[in-house]
Scaffold this motif. Structure first.
Motif, PDB file in Angstrom:
ATOM      1  N   SER A 232      17.407 -20.937  66.152  1.00 32.43           N
ATOM      2  CA  SER A 232      16.435 -20.348  65.231  1.00 32.43           C
ATOM      3  C   SER A 232      15.154 -21.173  65.212  1.00 32.43           C
ATOM      4  O   SER A 232      15.206 -22.413  65.227  1.00 32.43           O
ATOM      5  N   GLU A 257      17.120 -15.814  70.454  1.00 29.56           N
ATOM      6  CA  GLU A 257      16.551 -16.302  69.194  1.00 29.56           C
ATOM      7  C   GLU A 257      17.258 -15.679  67.998  1.00 29.56           C
ATOM      8  O   GLU A 257      17.310 -14.459  67.855  1.00 29.56           O
ATOM      9  N   SER A 258      17.804 -16.540  67.152  1.00 31.73           N
ATOM     10  CA  SER A 258      18.405 -16.097  65.895  1.00 31.73           C
ATOM     11  C   SER A 258      17.322 -15.946  64.840  1.00 31.73           C
ATOM     12  O   SER A 258      16.344 -16.703  64.828  1.00 31.73           O
ATOM     13  N   ARG A 259      17.497 -15.007  63.932  1.00 34.44           N
ATOM     14  CA  ARG A 259      16.561 -14.812  62.821  1.00 34.44           C
ATOM     15  C   ARG A 259      17.024 -15.552  61.564  1.00 34.44           C
ATOM     16  O   ARG A 259      16.529 -15.304  60.468  1.00 34.44           O
ATOM     17  N   ASP A 261      17.574 -18.262  58.628  1.00 32.55           N
ATOM     18  CA  ASP A 261      16.679 -19.146  57.882  1.00 32.55           C
ATOM     19  C   ASP A 261      17.119 -20.595  58.072  1.00 32.55           C
ATOM     20  O   ASP A 261      17.484 -21.276  57.112  1.00 32.55           O
ATOM     21  N   THR A 268      23.697 -15.110  58.304  1.00 36.86           N
ATOM     22  CA  THR A 268      22.452 -14.356  58.402  1.00 36.86           C
ATOM     23  C   THR A 268      22.760 -12.925  58.806  1.00 36.86           C
ATOM     24  O   THR A 268      23.755 -12.677  59.504  1.00 36.86           O
ATOM     25  N   ASP A 270      21.577 -11.014  61.019  1.00 42.86           N
ATOM     26  CA  ASP A 270      21.563 -10.675  62.433  1.00 42.86           C
ATOM     27  C   ASP A 270      22.693 -11.339  63.217  1.00 42.86           C
ATOM     28  O   ASP A 270      22.785 -11.148  64.431  1.00 42.86           O
TER      29      ASP A 270
END
Length: 285
Positions: A232, A257-259, A261, A268, A270
């Motif tokens: 991320s 790519e992870s969304r 936080d 999360t 996603d």
């Protein structure tokens, strides 16, 4: 996902003792190297493998759990030890080595040193070979997670989590995300918060975390297996530049790519899509 202390075993190998856990059913095995403050008895992000028909072999890295630091002080030495453990357990092929956070360097080193054993690499919020951690974390880590004081530190964490869990979460998650802590907390469901509280209450550092902060020879260019690099951009603990550097250096790497936080990509919205990508990656080999 349910965070509980799970039963482990201890293997006595030529190099020394290795604590490990084997779970799941299936013909193929995934070896998981968890990150800092974790050990074989704690599970994080493993369901994607066990629900897709893989066994997971989870060793405690040196200095964590019941694997003493004397067994192997470097990722290279421990990679060789885990290869020996695999052979002792009758495992001749590892579908993937998984490196999570500070376990990333060990996974990469095992892939580089044992390409005939490890057939794929999956990295999740993984530390690479660029300088890590930053100077503040390095100094603070030695002060609060050194072997002589870490038990007191984690006792204080457990006390805070029992008395004021939301305050405790805010305190610990602040160092794992570049986003405002209010936004991070708002993005977590009640279930996620309870899981994180349970996880933090079970963590220990022993001698492992200080050892994790030592420099390690870069072997990324020697990893010839397909690699999935997941990270991320909002990870404060392991900056996204680590993932970018690894994806550029590993010849057959794909960056996802992870969304999330921050560092904890499993908590999360996603993550189900990322889990599907992991399953597709495993079956493509």
């Amino acid at each position: 996902m349910t965070v509980l202390e799970r039963e482990t075993s201890t293997a006595r190998l030529a190099a020394g003792a290795v604590e490990y856990r084997m779970e799941g059913e299936g013909p193929e095995t995934v070896v998981i190297f968890h990150g800092g403050h974790m050990r074989a008895g704690l599970a994080l992000g493993e369901e994607v493998f066990t629900t897709s028909g893989h066994r997971v072999l989870v060793p405690s890295r040196p200095g964590y759990g019941r694997t003493p630091l004397s067994t192997a002080t470097t990722p290279a030495a421990f990679a060789d030890v885990v290869a020996q453990l695999c052979h002792a357990l009758g495992i001749e092929r590892v579908a993937a080595v998984v490196g999570i956070s500070a376990g990333g360097r060990t996974a990469l080193t095992m892939a580089a040193r044992h390409p005939d054993l490890a057939h794929q690499v999956i990295l999740q919020s993984a530390v690479g070979f660029t300088p890590w951690p930053d100077r503040r974390t390095r100094l603070g880590g030695r002060l609060v997670f050194g072997a002589r004081v870490e038990a007191v530190t984690w006792a204080a964490v457990r006390a805070l989590m029992r008395a004021a869990p939301q305050v405790g979460l805010r305190l610990l998650l602040r160092d794992l995300s570049t986003r405002p802590i209010g936004q991070v907390m708002a993005g977590l469901s009640e279930h996620d918060r309870a899981e994180l509280v349970a996880l933090f209450m079970l963590m220990r550092s022993r001698e492992g975390f200080v050892n994790d902060m030592l420099a390690v020879p870069d072997c990324a260019g020697q990893v010839t297996q397909p690699a999935l690099v997941i990270a991320s951009r909002t990870d404060r603990s392991v900056p996204f530049t680590h993932a970018e550097s690894l994806a550029a250096a590993i010849p057959r790497a794909e960056l996802v790519e992870s969304r999330a936080d921050g560092h904890m990509i499993w908590f999360t919205p996603d993550y189900p899509a990322i889990a599907d990508r992991i399953k597709d990656f495993l079956t493509a080999a």
